[in-house]
Motif scaffolding. Structure first.
Motif, mmCIF file in Angstrom:
data_model
loop_
_atom_site.group_PDB
_atom_site.id
_atom_site.type_symbol
_atom_site.label_atom_id
_atom_site.label_comp_id
_atom_site.label_asym_id
_atom_site.label_seq_id
_atom_site.Cartn_x
_atom_site.Cartn_y
_atom_site.Cartn_z
ATOM 1 N N TYR A 27 31.018 42.914 53.866
ATOM 2 C CA TYR A 27 30.810 43.983 52.924
ATOM 3 C C TYR A 27 31.846 45.079 52.914
ATOM 4 O O TYR A 27 32.018 45.770 51.838
ATOM 5 C CB TYR A 27 29.358 44.634 52.818
ATOM 6 C CG TYR A 27 28.578 45.206 53.972
ATOM 7 C CD1 TYR A 27 28.966 46.536 54.014
ATOM 8 C CD2 TYR A 27 27.803 44.568 54.724
ATOM 9 C CE1 TYR A 27 28.166 47.231 55.214
ATOM 10 C CE2 TYR A 27 27.165 45.062 56.141
ATOM 11 C CZ TYR A 27 27.507 46.523 56.089
ATOM 12 O OH TYR A 27 27.115 47.319 57.152
ATOM 13 N N PHE A 55 30.388 33.141 52.297
ATOM 14 C CA PHE A 55 29.525 34.524 52.225
ATOM 15 C C PHE A 55 29.618 34.527 50.590
ATOM 16 O O PHE A 55 30.588 34.672 49.829
ATOM 17 C CB PHE A 55 30.029 35.584 52.706
ATOM 18 C CG PHE A 55 29.838 35.570 54.316
ATOM 19 C CD1 PHE A 55 28.909 36.308 54.805
ATOM 20 C CD2 PHE A 55 30.687 34.930 54.879
ATOM 21 C CE1 PHE A 55 28.446 36.283 56.080
ATOM 22 C CE2 PHE A 55 30.460 34.870 56.377
ATOM 23 C CZ PHE A 55 29.357 35.305 57.222
ATOM 24 N N VAL A 60 27.793 37.562 47.918
ATOM 25 C CA VAL A 60 27.221 38.961 48.430
ATOM 26 C C VAL A 60 26.903 39.478 46.544
ATOM 27 O O VAL A 60 27.881 39.062 45.848
ATOM 28 C CB VAL A 60 28.207 40.091 48.554
ATOM 29 C CG1 VAL A 60 27.574 41.586 48.657
ATOM 30 C CG2 VAL A 60 28.782 39.676 50.137
ATOM 31 N N HIS A 73 22.641 38.820 50.584
ATOM 32 C CA HIS A 73 23.672 37.695 51.166
ATOM 33 C C HIS A 73 23.492 36.365 51.228
ATOM 34 O O HIS A 73 22.256 36.206 51.705
ATOM 35 C CB HIS A 73 24.214 38.300 52.305
ATOM 36 C CG HIS A 73 24.534 39.822 52.370
ATOM 37 N ND1 HIS A 73 25.880 40.423 52.109
ATOM 38 C CD2 HIS A 73 23.864 40.972 52.815
ATOM 39 C CE1 HIS A 73 25.826 41.635 52.340
ATOM 40 N NE2 HIS A 73 24.725 42.033 52.609
#
Length: 143
Positions: free
Chosen positions: A33, A76, A78, A92
């Motif tokens: 992040y 990942f 997000v 996530h």
């Protein structure tokens, strides 16, 4: 619009049997992040040193679905799902080789590093986050 990136699960992220050590996931997540904020135009060194804004996590809910193994390439995703006056909710999803490894729901709060209290999102940061908002009606004045 979701943000995606990838990370290898390295030797140091695993226990002696080669299975991911869950605290390592959290360290990796912070890097993800941080990268997301850099990608939308807000590198943490600038936010912290110049703008004096921090982004502490105030809630974090993890659900582990499948073990990760040394050498896995973790993908990942997000998603920004809610923007408050001073907070943002992220979701996530982490996969490797098509397997869902784990998910997380997280709330970050913009705070003044001078007062250590929540502060409203600066207009430019709110606008950038809004560009990634999954649900356009998810602005919420609550937090």
């Amino acid at each position: 619009m979701a943000y995606t990136t990838s990370r290898h699960l390295n030797f140091g992220d695993c226990d002696p049997s080669g299975i991911a050590y869950f605290p390592s996931y959290l360290n990796i997540l912070v890097g993800v992040y941080e990268e997301f904020f850099r990608a939308i135009g807000f590198a943490w060194p600038e936010m912290i040193n110049e703008r004096k804004i921090g982004l502490p996590t105030v809630t974090l809910d993890l659900t582990f679905k499948s073990p990760g193994f040394h050498g896995d390439m973790m993908n990942f995703t997000v998603r920004v799902v809610r923007i408050g006056n001073s907070s943002v909710d992220l979701e996530h999803e982490i996969k490797a080789g098509g397997r869902l490894l784990w998910t997380a729901k997280q709330r970050l709060v913009a705070t003044s590093l001078e007062t250590h209290k929540a502060c409203h999102w600066p207009d430019d940061m709110r606008a950038a986050l809004t560009q990634h908002l999954e649900k356009k009606d998810a602005h919420d004045s609550a937090a």
